[in-house]
Write an enzyme that holds these catalytic residues in place. Structure first.
Site, mmCIF file in Angstrom:
data_model
loop_
_atom_site.group_PDB
_atom_site.id
_atom_site.type_symbol
_atom_site.label_atom_id
_atom_site.label_comp_id
_atom_site.label_asym_id
_atom_site.label_seq_id
_atom_site.Cartn_x
_atom_site.Cartn_y
_atom_site.Cartn_z
ATOM 1 C CE LYS A 19 0.826 1.128 4.630
ATOM 2 N NZ LYS A 19 1.720 2.417 4.930
ATOM 3 C CB ALA A 22 11.632 -2.153 7.673
ATOM 4 C CG ASP A 28 -0.983 -0.736 7.579
ATOM 5 O OD1 ASP A 28 -1.538 0.121 8.279
ATOM 6 O OD2 ASP A 28 0.239 -0.234 7.528
HETATM 7 O O1 C5P Z 1 -0.245 -2.230 14.273
HETATM 8 P P1 C5P Z 1 1.019 -2.237 13.867
HETATM 9 O O2 C5P Z 1 1.856 -3.488 14.617
HETATM 10 O O3 C5P Z 1 1.372 -2.516 12.199
HETATM 11 O O4 C5P Z 1 1.662 -1.148 14.255
HETATM 12 C C1 C5P Z 1 3.010 -0.832 14.487
HETATM 13 C C2 C5P Z 1 3.363 0.108 15.685
HETATM 14 O O5 C5P Z 1 2.967 1.600 14.927
HETATM 15 C C3 C5P Z 1 2.343 0.493 16.682
HETATM 16 O O6 C5P Z 1 3.047 -0.410 17.728
HETATM 17 C C4 C5P Z 1 2.498 1.795 17.049
HETATM 18 O O7 C5P Z 1 3.643 2.166 17.698
HETATM 19 C C5 C5P Z 1 2.495 2.463 15.537
HETATM 20 N N1 C5P Z 1 1.273 2.840 15.402
HETATM 21 C C6 C5P Z 1 0.554 3.888 15.945
HETATM 22 N N2 C5P Z 1 -0.785 4.177 15.598
HETATM 23 C C7 C5P Z 1 -1.451 3.370 14.383
HETATM 24 C C8 C5P Z 1 -0.759 2.589 13.840
HETATM 25 C C9 C5P Z 1 0.420 2.089 14.237
HETATM 26 O O8 C5P Z 1 1.147 4.618 16.658
HETATM 27 N N3 C5P Z 1 -2.491 3.984 14.245
#
Ligand code: C5P
Length: 317
Positions: free
Chosen positions: A17, A107, A147
């Protein structure tokens, strides 16, 4: 339940994405940030083949240029976590060997790991003949990462909450992109933390992600199919934080503008830079102009494309 699988192996594909808009609100008590985002699925994909097995295991290979060294092969691996979660919730007593073929930068701010989880959910659902359907898989996906629901749904969608509550944006148009991959990855939590730090240092109040004017401009541009309108509407509240942690991105964005991109922005939490082109031939020209400086790190891509889906299923004998 299920002592013999419905299939011997199943291959599923899920898309990368780019965020056309990323509004980031204040940090919440749970560490996440409320977002208003518009995702677009691109034709860079992760393929996951799930093969019937007694236990759970994963291997990762890369297509050209994908550096897979940093991908964990233990229970931090998102494809493996997805298969384990699905098996636990559906009461499956078989295992699966997962073979992940990466076409999305690792990443890179393009949801490569989330696409692995989405593809693994779809592949294992078919392998085990569960037929859970998109809604149930989306609920499981949201437990794995913010995501993952979008990687299941694909196309173009507005995401709110953590980015996991989705409403589609319908369009018949295609948009053409040039991606400049970075030489290194950025950690998503670190980029969100840097965004918080820069905001605190500025002393200005942090606005709520409010789904206002900026969202309406992106939605209208996507529906109209006009790349120039979309170029004017693109924005990413994490861009300053990504550029603070990886200062070379400022030069990459400037190189894209000099080479004639309609607009450029950091994709999600970065460090991939996404440059919007007016057409497919323009994207190829833009890519050719950037290759002498960035080499193999330059890719063309188009979107929107569909979400995670089965590519091939081999029947159990
Ligand atoms: O949900 P995911 O593991 O992909 O998110 C990784 C990190 O990105 C979370 O631990 C958080 O620190 C940050 N994040 C956030 N707010 C979001 C999505 C992700 O702070 N809406």
């Amino acid at each position: 339940m299920l002592s013999s699988p419905a299939r011997e192996s199943v291959t599923a594909r899920a898309p990368a994405k780019v965020n056309l808009l990323l509004e980031v609100g204040p940090r919440r008590d749970d560490g996440y940030h409320d977002l208003v985002t518009v995702f677009q699925a691109l034709d860079l994909a992760e393929d996951v083949t799930a093969t019937d097995a007694d236990t759970f295991s994963v291997e990762v290979t890369g297509t050209a240029g994908a550096d897979v060294d940093g991908v964990p092969l233990d229970e931090r691996n998102l494809a493996l976590r997805a298969a384990l979660l699905l098996a636990a919730r559906a009461g499956v007593d078989r295992g699966a060997h997962l073979s992940v073929r990466k076409g999305v930068p690792v990443a890179g701010g393009m949801a490569g790991g989330s696409a692995d989880a989405a593809a693994a959910l779809v592949a294992c659902d078919a392998l085990w003949g569960l037929h859970l359907g998109l809604e149930a898989l989306t609920e499981l996906g949201a437990e794995l990462g913010a995501d993952v629901p979008f990687c299941l749904h694909g196309r173009t969608a507005v995401g709110t909450g953590r980015g996991d509550r989705l409403v589609p944006v319908l369009t018949t148009a295609s948009f053409h992109w040039v991606l400049v991959l970075a030489g290194r990855g950025l950690s998503t939590p670190e980029v969100f933390a840097e965004c918080d730090r820069l905001r605190e240092a500025s002393g200005r109040p942090v606005p709520e992600a409010d789904a206002g004017e900026r969202l309406r401009a992106v939605e209208a541009a996507v529906r109209s199919g006009a790349p120039s309108a979309l170029g004017r509407a693109l924005s990413n509240d994490l861009q300053d934080a990504a550029c603070s942690l990886a200062p070379e991105l400022t030069g990459t964005l400037a190189a894209g503008a000099d080479a004639g991109a309609l607009a450029g922005l950091v994709s999600g939490s970065g460090p991939t830079v996404a440059l919007l082109a007016a057409s497919a031939p323009d994207a190829r020209r833009l890519a050719a102009q950037l290759r002498p400086r960035f080499g193999e790190r330059v890719r063309t891509a188009a979107g929107p494309v569909p979400g995670a889906r089965v590519l091939e299923a081999v029947r159990a004998r």
